[in-house]
Design an enzyme around this catalytic site. Sequence first.
Site, short mmCIF file in Angstrom:
data_model
loop_
_atom_site.label_atom_id
_atom_site.label_comp_id
_atom_site.label_asym_id
_atom_site.label_seq_id
_atom_site.Cartn_x
_atom_site.Cartn_y
_atom_site.Cartn_z
N GLU A 193 8.26 -0.72 14.63
CA GLU A 193 8.16 -0.95 13.18
C GLU A 193 8.85 0.22 12.45
O GLU A 193 8.48 1.37 12.63
CB GLU A 193 6.68 -1.00 12.75
CG GLU A 193 6.51 -1.30 11.28
CD GLU A 193 5.05 -1.26 10.81
OE1 GLU A 193 4.37 -0.25 11.05
OE2 GLU A 193 4.60 -2.25 10.20
N GLU A 235 -6.01 -4.28 9.51
CA GLU A 235 -4.72 -4.97 9.34
C GLU A 235 -3.66 -3.92 9.56
O GLU A 235 -3.53 -2.98 8.76
CB GLU A 235 -4.67 -5.59 7.95
CG GLU A 235 -3.57 -6.62 7.83
CD GLU A 235 -2.41 -6.09 7.04
OE1 GLU A 235 -1.38 -5.82 7.68
OE2 GLU A 235 -2.53 -5.95 5.83
N CYS A 278 3.94 -4.88 5.36
CA CYS A 278 3.57 -5.08 6.76
C CYS A 278 4.01 -6.47 7.24
O CYS A 278 4.26 -6.66 8.41
CB CYS A 278 2.09 -4.88 6.96
SG CYS A 278 1.12 -6.06 6.05
N LYS A 311 -10.88 5.38 -0.03
CA LYS A 311 -9.98 6.54 0.16
C LYS A 311 -8.57 5.96 0.11
O LYS A 311 -8.03 5.49 1.10
CB LYS A 311 -10.26 7.19 1.52
CG LYS A 311 -9.97 8.66 1.60
CD LYS A 311 -8.53 9.05 1.41
CE LYS A 311 -7.66 8.79 2.63
NZ LYS A 311 -6.21 8.93 2.32
N1 LIG Z 1 1.15 -2.12 8.20
C1 LIG Z 1 1.02 -1.63 7.01
O1 LIG Z 1 0.60 -2.28 6.11
C2 LIG Z 1 1.40 -0.23 6.80
C3 LIG Z 1 2.10 0.46 7.74
N2 LIG Z 1 2.46 1.72 7.53
C4 LIG Z 1 3.21 2.39 8.59
O2 LIG Z 1 2.58 3.61 8.84
C5 LIG Z 1 3.52 4.69 8.78
C6 LIG Z 1 2.86 5.92 8.27
O3 LIG Z 1 2.40 5.75 6.93
P1 LIG Z 1 1.04 6.42 6.47
O4 LIG Z 1 0.75 6.27 5.05
O5 LIG Z 1 1.04 7.80 7.02
O6 LIG Z 1 0.07 5.43 7.16
P2 LIG Z 1 -1.25 5.76 7.86
O7 LIG Z 1 -1.66 4.59 8.65
O8 LIG Z 1 -1.13 7.07 8.57
O9 LIG Z 1 -2.23 6.02 6.63
C7 LIG Z 1 -2.86 4.99 5.94
C8 LIG Z 1 -4.17 5.50 5.40
O10 LIG Z 1 -4.99 5.98 6.44
C9 LIG Z 1 -5.44 7.32 6.17
N3 LIG Z 1 -5.62 7.99 7.44
C10 LIG Z 1 -4.67 8.53 8.25
N4 LIG Z 1 -5.24 9.04 9.36
C11 LIG Z 1 -6.57 8.81 9.27
C12 LIG Z 1 -7.69 9.10 10.10
N5 LIG Z 1 -7.57 9.71 11.28
N6 LIG Z 1 -8.92 8.71 9.67
C13 LIG Z 1 -9.09 8.08 8.50
N7 LIG Z 1 -8.06 7.80 7.66
C14 LIG Z 1 -6.82 8.15 8.05
C15 LIG Z 1 -4.36 7.87 5.29
O11 LIG Z 1 -4.80 8.99 4.55
C16 LIG Z 1 -4.04 6.67 4.43
O12 LIG Z 1 -5.01 6.49 3.41
C17 LIG Z 1 4.61 4.15 7.90
O13 LIG Z 1 5.81 4.78 8.19
C18 LIG Z 1 4.62 2.70 8.23
O14 LIG Z 1 5.42 2.47 9.36
C19 LIG Z 1 2.09 2.38 6.39
C20 LIG Z 1 1.39 1.76 5.40
C21 LIG Z 1 1.00 0.38 5.54
O1 LIG Z 2 -1.45 -10.68 0.46
C1 LIG Z 2 -2.23 -9.93 1.03
O2 LIG Z 2 -3.45 -10.08 0.98
C2 LIG Z 2 -1.72 -8.81 1.80
C3 LIG Z 2 -0.47 -8.40 1.70
C4 LIG Z 2 -0.06 -7.33 2.55
C5 LIG Z 2 0.89 -6.47 2.30
O3 LIG Z 2 1.65 -6.54 1.23
C6 LIG Z 2 1.13 -5.35 3.20
O4 LIG Z 2 0.22 -4.95 3.94
O5 LIG Z 2 2.21 -4.81 3.18
#
Ligand SMILES: NC(=O)C1=CN([C@@H]2O[C@H](COP(=O)(O)OP(=O)(O)OC[C@H]3O[C@@H](n4cnc5c(N)ncnc54)[C@H](O)[C@@H]3O)[C@@H](O)[C@H]2O)C=CC1
Ligand SMILES: O=C(O)/C=C/C=C(\O)C(=O)O
Length: 486
Positions: free
Chosen positions: A390, A254, A288, A178
């Site tokens: 963050e 992660e 991240c 997904k």
């Molecule tokens: N640490 C990282 O790598 C990331 C951090 N973020 C952070 O998260 C914030 C929100 O971004 P989003 O894309 O909304 O991230 P999110 O964590 O809400 O969503 C990521 C994925 O999880 C899915 N998802 C959301 N709620 C779910 C649930 N209850 N059950 C199953 N799947 C679910 C979403 O549809 C998407 O595919 C960003 O502003 C950023 O700060 C976002 C993306 C990556």
């Molecule tokens: O190099 C990886 O395997 C993961 C990289 C992670 C990111 O780029 C991220 O979560 O933003």
Amino acid sequence: MKTHQLFIDGAYVDARSGRMFDKVSPSTGEKIATVHEALAEDVDLAVNAAANALKGEWGKMPKAVRCDLLMELANAIAARTPDFIEAEVADTGHTRHFAEKVEIPRGAANFRIFAEMLKHTGGEFYQMDTPDGTGAANLELHRPKGVIGVISPWNAPFLLMTWKVGPALACGNTVVVKPSEESPATATLLGEVMNSVGIPKGVYNVIHGFGPGSAGELLTQHPKVNGITFTGETRTGEAIMKQAAVGLRDVSFELGGKNPAIIFADADMDKAIEVTMRSVFANTGQVCLGTERIYVERPVFDEYVSRLKAGAEALKQGGPETPGATIGPLISDEHRQKVLSYYAKARELGATVITGGGVPDFDDARQGGFFVEPTIWTGLPEDSAIVKEEIFGPCCHVTPFDTEEEVIAMANDTTYGLSATILTENLSRAHRVGGQIEAGLIWVNSWFLRDLRTSFGGSKSSGIGREGGVHSLEFYTERSNLCIKL
Ligand SMILES: NC(=O)C1=CN([C@@H]2O[C@H](COP(=O)(O)OP(=O)(O)OC[C@H]3O[C@@H](n4cnc5c(N)ncnc54)[C@H](O)[C@@H]3O)[C@@H](O)[C@H]2O)C=CC1
Ligand SMILES: O=C(O)/C=C/C=C(\O)C(=O)O
């Protein structure tokens, strides 16, 4: 205009739900695709296809043949690099450079490395004594875990999705992916490439949709999903963990970070600027592993801040269609509002704005895109939201420090523990300080330098478990000990 269908059991299909949503370009704000949204019936079809594939040709395929097929897949991805780049930059607004140099090659490598590793991995064997003197032999067997639910984010969609799918398939599992609702294209395109190399139908499935009440929640709640791997926000990880608790499904997470960079006075300043320009601004700060807190030893603080400012101001904003762009837009208007709320909060809290802090003005199509200015602050206390939370944007706060003890304490004073970057020319100090930082990944004089055989993941609120190398193989398999009395 593109339409992204679901990919189930080796075929592109319309969602039975009849629901669709729009995908807009981050760099212009214009609609670029219509996406089919999977609801309960669609999720069920995808999970059943994945469960059935485990019983068919894929489940019976010898490991060496499976690994060769995945190597072929890696080559086929590489051969389609231009298509993957186009799909990725359209969805994310990334610069072509980031997609070309980092994301798409890593997507292919994510299949190649785990196929190679699996092919050459031996088993564990423990011989034991028994009271009757005949002994026993213990064989540690690894079986595929089963159907893996892959929930992936939008910030590096193809890299992060394949980082999970590669080892999952190498270990003999099947997957239902997904992808984020913000980045449906590359996961969808991958279905075509899977078919082209003959990956059996049902092994790789893609469903689109949102989190709560939609495809994400329905997938992670599905009783036939045997393991869940997720990259994204910490709070989403908590929600998924509750969903996974029903049936006690295993999770690998992660999650977020608030990663420090520590710059000692003995650091090579050119290197410090080069490394932190990347760690703060690469992918518009939507990484991240990125740096949002920088600690600089006092004698070089002013020099560092003025050189980082010059670097930030030299960045050229633009989407993939802007020649020479070095920093793209944020993923969505919603995310831009979130980042801008921190820009406003920093001003309210009395931060010194070294550069940026607002929204740029353009006289072309970029005006509709989700751009914010690259931003540097100083002067805030360590307990302010800007230093603690963050933000996930092209911004950082810079603080001076005087001693190693002080900076280690500040670096560790966070609920997160994903990554850190240390800049010093003193190897003993690198070892001493690096060993005390509470994070899963610590770089010295570098950032995002990745050997895919090493462990990857975070401590505290930054994750559960480790992936990478043998750690991925652990998560994506179930162990059994076969004890044979001789
Ligand atoms: N640490 C990282 O790598 C990331 C951090 N973020 C952070 O998260 C914030 C929100 O971004 P989003 O894309 O909304 O991230 P999110 O964590 O809400 O969503 C990521 C994925 O999880 C899915 N998802 C959301 N709620 C779910 C649930 N209850 N059950 C199953 N799947 C679910 C979403 O549809 C998407 O595919 C960003 O502003 C950023 O700060 C976002 C993306 C990556
Ligand atoms: O190099 C990886 O395997 C993961 C990289 C992670 C990111 O780029 C991220 O979560 O933003």
